[in-house]
Design a protein around this motif. Structure first.
Motif, PDB file in Angstrom:
ATOM      1  N   ILE A 141      21.144  -7.082 -16.282  1.00 55.01           N
ATOM      2  CA  ILE A 141      20.361  -6.252 -15.359  1.00 55.01           C
ATOM      3  C   ILE A 141      20.676  -6.611 -13.900  1.00 55.01           C
ATOM      4  CG2 ILE A 141      17.999  -5.852 -14.517  1.00 55.01           C
ATOM      5  CD1 ILE A 141      17.131  -5.834 -17.502  1.00 55.01           C
ATOM      6  N   ALA A 142      21.088  -5.599 -13.140  1.00 53.54           N
ATOM      7  CA  ALA A 142      21.413  -5.782 -11.715  1.00 53.54           C
ATOM      8  C   ALA A 142      20.339  -5.207 -10.819  1.00 53.54           C
ATOM      9  CB  ALA A 142      22.754  -5.125 -11.400  1.00 53.54           C
ATOM     10  N   GLY A 143      19.533  -4.264 -11.370  1.00 54.34           N
ATOM     11  CA  GLY A 143      18.492  -3.646 -10.557  1.00 54.34           C
ATOM     12  C   GLY A 143      17.456  -2.981 -11.434  1.00 54.34           C
ATOM     13  N   VAL A 144      16.195  -3.044 -10.991  1.00 58.89           N
ATOM     14  CA  VAL A 144      15.093  -2.473 -11.779  1.00 58.89           C
ATOM     15  C   VAL A 144      14.185  -1.638 -10.867  1.00 58.89           C
ATOM     16  CG1 VAL A 144      15.031  -4.298 -13.530  1.00 58.89           C
ATOM     17  CG2 VAL A 144      13.664  -4.551 -11.451  1.00 58.89           C
ATOM     18  N   SER A 145      13.355  -0.823 -11.525  1.00 63.52           N
ATOM     19  CA  SER A 145      12.340  -0.071 -10.784  1.00 63.52           C
ATOM     20  C   SER A 145      10.961  -0.485 -11.282  1.00 63.52           C
ATOM     21  CB  SER A 145      12.533   1.436 -10.969  1.00 63.52           C
ATOM     22  OG  SER A 145      12.322   1.799 -12.322  1.00 63.52           O
ATOM     23  N   ASN A 146       9.929  -0.051 -10.554  1.00 61.64           N
ATOM     24  CA  ASN A 146       8.556  -0.266 -11.006  1.00 61.64           C
ATOM     25  C   ASN A 146       8.220   0.815 -12.048  1.00 61.64           C
ATOM     26  OD1 ASN A 146       8.509   1.902  -9.254  1.00 61.64           O
ATOM     27  ND2 ASN A 146       6.512   1.407  -8.394  1.00 61.64           N
ATOM     28  N   PRO A 147       7.064   0.730 -12.706  1.00 63.65           N
ATOM     29  CA  PRO A 147       6.755   1.738 -13.731  1.00 63.65           C
ATOM     30  C   PRO A 147       6.715   3.169 -13.180  1.00 63.65           C
ATOM     31  CG  PRO A 147       5.316  -0.162 -13.974  1.00 63.65           C
ATOM     32  CD  PRO A 147       6.071  -0.362 -12.687  1.00 63.65           C
ATOM     33  N   ALA A 148       6.368   3.336 -11.900  1.00 61.43           N
ATOM     34  CA  ALA A 148       6.325   4.686 -11.316  1.00 61.43           C
ATOM     35  C   ALA A 148       7.686   5.121 -10.777  1.00 61.43           C
ATOM     36  CB  ALA A 148       5.287   4.735 -10.193  1.00 61.43           C
ATOM     37  N   HIS A 149       8.653   4.201 -10.771  1.00 58.91           N
ATOM     38  CA  HIS A 149      10.042   4.482 -10.383  1.00 58.91           C
ATOM     39  C   HIS A 149      10.229   4.835  -8.908  1.00 58.91           C
ATOM     40  CE1 HIS A 149      10.729   4.255 -14.654  1.00 58.91           C
ATOM     41  NE2 HIS A 149       9.917   5.275 -14.866  1.00 58.91           N
ATOM     42  N   ASN A 150       9.238   4.556  -8.049  1.00 54.78           N
ATOM     43  CA  ASN A 150       9.445   4.795  -6.615  1.00 54.78           C
ATOM     44  C   ASN A 150       9.873   3.522  -5.876  1.00 54.78           C
ATOM     45  OD1 ASN A 150       6.625   3.980  -7.146  1.00 54.78           O
ATOM     46  ND2 ASN A 150       6.385   4.073  -4.921  1.00 54.78           N
ATOM     47  N   ARG A 206       0.844  -1.216   0.000  1.00 53.48           N
ATOM     48  CA  ARG A 206       0.000   0.000   0.000  1.00 53.48           C
ATOM     49  C   ARG A 206       0.869   1.253   0.000  1.00 53.48           C
ATOM     50  NH1 ARG A 206      -3.582  -3.241   3.195  1.00 53.48           N
ATOM     51  NH2 ARG A 206      -2.444  -2.762   5.106  1.00 53.48           N
ATOM     52  N   PHE A 207       1.927   1.239   0.814  1.00 54.93           N
ATOM     53  CA  PHE A 207       2.854   2.382   0.893  1.00 54.93           C
ATOM     54  C   PHE A 207       3.472   2.650  -0.483  1.00 54.93           C
ATOM     55  CE2 PHE A 207       7.215   3.949   1.727  1.00 54.93           C
ATOM     56  CZ  PHE A 207       6.953   5.073   2.494  1.00 54.93           C
ATOM     57  N   ALA A 208       3.886   1.577  -1.161  1.00 58.15           N
ATOM     58  CA  ALA A 208       4.464   1.718  -2.502  1.00 58.15           C
ATOM     59  C   ALA A 208       3.426   2.275  -3.472  1.00 58.15           C
ATOM     60  CB  ALA A 208       4.989   0.373  -2.991  1.00 58.15           C
ATOM     61  N   GLY A 209       2.181   1.828  -3.317  1.00 63.30           N
ATOM     62  CA  GLY A 209       1.111   2.284  -4.206  1.00 63.30           C
ATOM     63  C   GLY A 209       0.819   3.769  -4.048  1.00 63.30           C
ATOM     64  N   ARG A 210       1.094   4.305  -2.853  1.00 61.79           N
ATOM     65  CA  ARG A 210       0.899   5.746  -2.634  1.00 61.79           C
ATOM     66  C   ARG A 210       2.120   6.545  -3.077  1.00 61.79           C
ATOM     67  NH1 ARG A 210      -1.262   3.985   2.633  1.00 61.79           N
ATOM     68  NH2 ARG A 210       0.819   4.298   3.471  1.00 61.79           N
ATOM     69  N   GLY A 211       3.111   5.861  -3.652  1.00 64.03           N
ATOM     70  CA  GLY A 211       4.292   6.575  -4.131  1.00 64.03           C
ATOM     71  C   GLY A 211       5.436   6.603  -3.141  1.00 64.03           C
ATOM     72  N   GLY A 212       5.289   5.909  -2.015  1.00 62.99           N
ATOM     73  CA  GLY A 212       6.367   5.879  -1.013  1.00 62.99           C
ATOM     74  C   GLY A 212       7.601   5.183  -1.561  1.00 62.99           C
ATOM     75  N   LEU A 216      28.912  -1.468 -11.650  1.00 64.49           N
ATOM     76  CA  LEU A 216      27.560  -1.262 -12.147  1.00 64.49           C
ATOM     77  C   LEU A 216      27.469   0.120 -12.764  1.00 64.49           C
ATOM     78  CD1 LEU A 216      25.613  -1.734  -8.812  1.00 64.49           C
ATOM     79  CD2 LEU A 216      25.936  -3.500 -10.534  1.00 64.49           C
ATOM     80  N   THR A 217      26.667   0.240 -13.815  1.00 65.88           N
ATOM     81  CA  THR A 217      26.347   1.577 -14.304  1.00 65.88           C
ATOM     82  C   THR A 217      24.941   1.926 -13.848  1.00 65.88           C
ATOM     83  OG1 THR A 217      25.600   0.631 -16.389  1.00 65.88           O
ATOM     84  CG2 THR A 217      27.847   1.451 -16.316  1.00 65.88           C
ATOM     85  N   VAL A 218      24.724   3.190 -13.563  1.00 59.75           N
ATOM     86  CA  VAL A 218      23.428   3.666 -13.098  1.00 59.75           C
ATOM     87  C   VAL A 218      22.732   4.348 -14.270  1.00 59.75           C
ATOM     88  CG1 VAL A 218      22.212   5.049 -11.374  1.00 59.75           C
ATOM     89  CG2 VAL A 218      24.467   4.088 -10.846  1.00 59.75           C
ATOM     90  N   GLY A 219      21.457   3.971 -14.490  1.00 58.33           N
ATOM     91  CA  GLY A 219      20.730   4.569 -15.611  1.00 58.33           C
ATOM     92  C   GLY A 219      19.242   4.571 -15.342  1.00 58.33           C
ATOM     93  N   GLY A 220      18.468   4.601 -16.419  1.00 55.69           N
ATOM     94  CA  GLY A 220      17.018   4.577 -16.297  1.00 55.69           C
ATOM     95  C   GLY A 220      16.454   5.923 -15.878  1.00 55.69           C
ATOM     96  N   ALA A 221      15.152   5.917 -15.582  1.00 57.68           N
ATOM     97  CA  ALA A 221      14.474   7.136 -15.149  1.00 57.68           C
ATOM     98  C   ALA A 221      14.919   7.481 -13.729  1.00 57.68           C
ATOM     99  CB  ALA A 221      12.966   6.912 -15.199  1.00 57.68           C
ATOM    100  N   GLU A 226      10.815   1.634 -20.762  1.00 60.78           N
ATOM    101  CA  GLU A 226      10.221   2.579 -19.802  1.00 60.78           C
ATOM    102  C   GLU A 226      11.249   3.113 -18.803  1.00 60.78           C
ATOM    103  OE1 GLU A 226       6.939   3.516 -19.940  1.00 60.78           O
ATOM    104  OE2 GLU A 226       6.807   2.295 -21.746  1.00 60.78           O
ATOM    105  N   GLY A 227      12.513   2.898 -19.069  1.00 58.35           N
ATOM    106  CA  GLY A 227      13.545   3.431 -18.168  1.00 58.35           C
ATOM    107  C   GLY A 227      13.575   2.762 -16.817  1.00 58.35           C
ATOM    108  N   GLN A 228      13.180   1.476 -16.769  1.00 56.98           N
ATOM    109  CA  GLN A 228      13.127   0.780 -15.481  1.00 56.98           C
ATOM    110  C   GLN A 228      14.422   0.033 -15.152  1.00 56.98           C
ATOM    111  OE1 GLN A 228       8.742  -0.566 -16.539  1.00 56.98           O
ATOM    112  NE2 GLN A 228       9.268  -1.370 -14.521  1.00 56.98           N
TER     113      GLN A 228
END
Lengths: 78, 230
Positions: B177-186, B74-80, B117-122, B159-161
């Protein structure tokens, strides 16, 4: 009531452990082995009075027993 | 001062390191036992590395049903902001907050060494100011081989994830890929351990950027004021 659940890797999903077992069998001289894929087998005891056991077991598979991103499942009721 | 929750599951073993890293960067660590049914007031939630539930069934598969996880979702869904490291990353994929799964390493060996590691994405709350940088961080895992179907890989790339990518692939992960984000990137997950490299005396400081970024992202006016924990 008892059930058997088989969880297996979907086609195309890498199975490094299966490959290692295949290599082991080959080096033991089982030259006919063309491939090995490792899955999971569950024996589940259910209350005899359980309602809709197949549907409930399939739900258990989707929620926990299998990760449907990479695995398929099959349920047998005995 | 910003409050950062660190969840401890049975079998977590990087939770104390993570709380230490949080406090080094001026935030207040808040220890959260997995049996809690609601998160205390926090501005971010971190899931540590380890072997939750002995890695039984699949890594992270059982931890995702720990009582506290419903509120983390739920916290993630609110953008936390939510970060999962190593086993924490595996838990986030199992609960569907992050795409893909972590398979057994190609070559089967537990990999315990430094990687680049290289850092990229959104932009994410954990990688502010890090885009384009190369970090040296330790890995310590047997199941870090990120995998997803072709469609998911294309979407994650498009999507820059893809937040972290190995310079030299240590485990067979698709597209390194070493790390990913969700579509909202939080929500972010990664296999390497930034919390282990926050002090030069223990091997490196490249992990510090992740915590500096989080501190900047959850400044005093951020989420809490918006009722993220209402």
């Amino acid at each position: 009531m008892r059930a058997r659940v088989y969880v297996t890797l979907k086609p195309g999903v890498h199975d490094p452990a299966g490959k290692a077992v295949q290599g082991g069998l080959s080096s033991m001289g089982y030259a006919e082995v063309q491939g090995v894929r490792i899955g999971k087998f569950f024996e589940i005891e259910l209350d005899d009075a359980a309602l809709e056991p197949r549907a409930r077991l399939e739900e258990m598979c989707r929620k926990l027993l299998a990760n449907t991103v990479i695995e398929s499942y099959r349920v047998e009721l005995l | 001062m910003s409050r950062v929750g660190v969840v401890t599951f049975p079998g977590s073993n990087c939770d104390a390191d993570l709380r230490h890293a949080v406090s080094l960067f001026g935030m207040t660590p808040v220890a959260i036992w997995h049996k809690e049914t609601a998160l205390p007031p926090v501005d971010a939630v971190l899931l540590p590395g380890g072997f939750s539930y002995g890695d039984y069934l699949r890594c992270g598969a059982i931890a995702r049903f720990s009582p506290v996880m419903a509120d983390v979702v739920r916290f993630a869904g609110r953008g936390g902001p939510v970060l999962g490291i190593c086993n924490g990353f595996q838990i986030l994929t199992e609960c569907g907050l992050l795409p893909g799964v972590l398979l057994r390493n190609e070559g089967l060996l537990f990999q315990c060494r430094d990687v680049e590691l290289t850092v990229g994405g959104a932009p994410t709350p954990f990688t502010r100011g890090l885009a384009g940088q190369t970090l040296r961080l330790p890995i310590a895992h047997a199941e870090g081989n990120w995998f997803a179907d072709e469609e998911t890989v294309a979407r994650v790339e498009g999507e820059g994830q893809v937040v972290f990518r190995y310079v030299a692939n240590p485990n067979g992960a698709l597209m390194s890929i070493a790390g990913v984000s969700n579509p909202a990137h939080n929500v972010v997950g990664l296999m390497p351990h930034p919390e282990r490299y926050v002090e030069g005396a223990v091997g490196g400081t490249d992990g510090g950027g992740v915590f500096r970024s989080l501190a900047a992202s959850i400044g005093p006016t951020q989420l809490r004021a918006e009722g993220a924990n209402a």
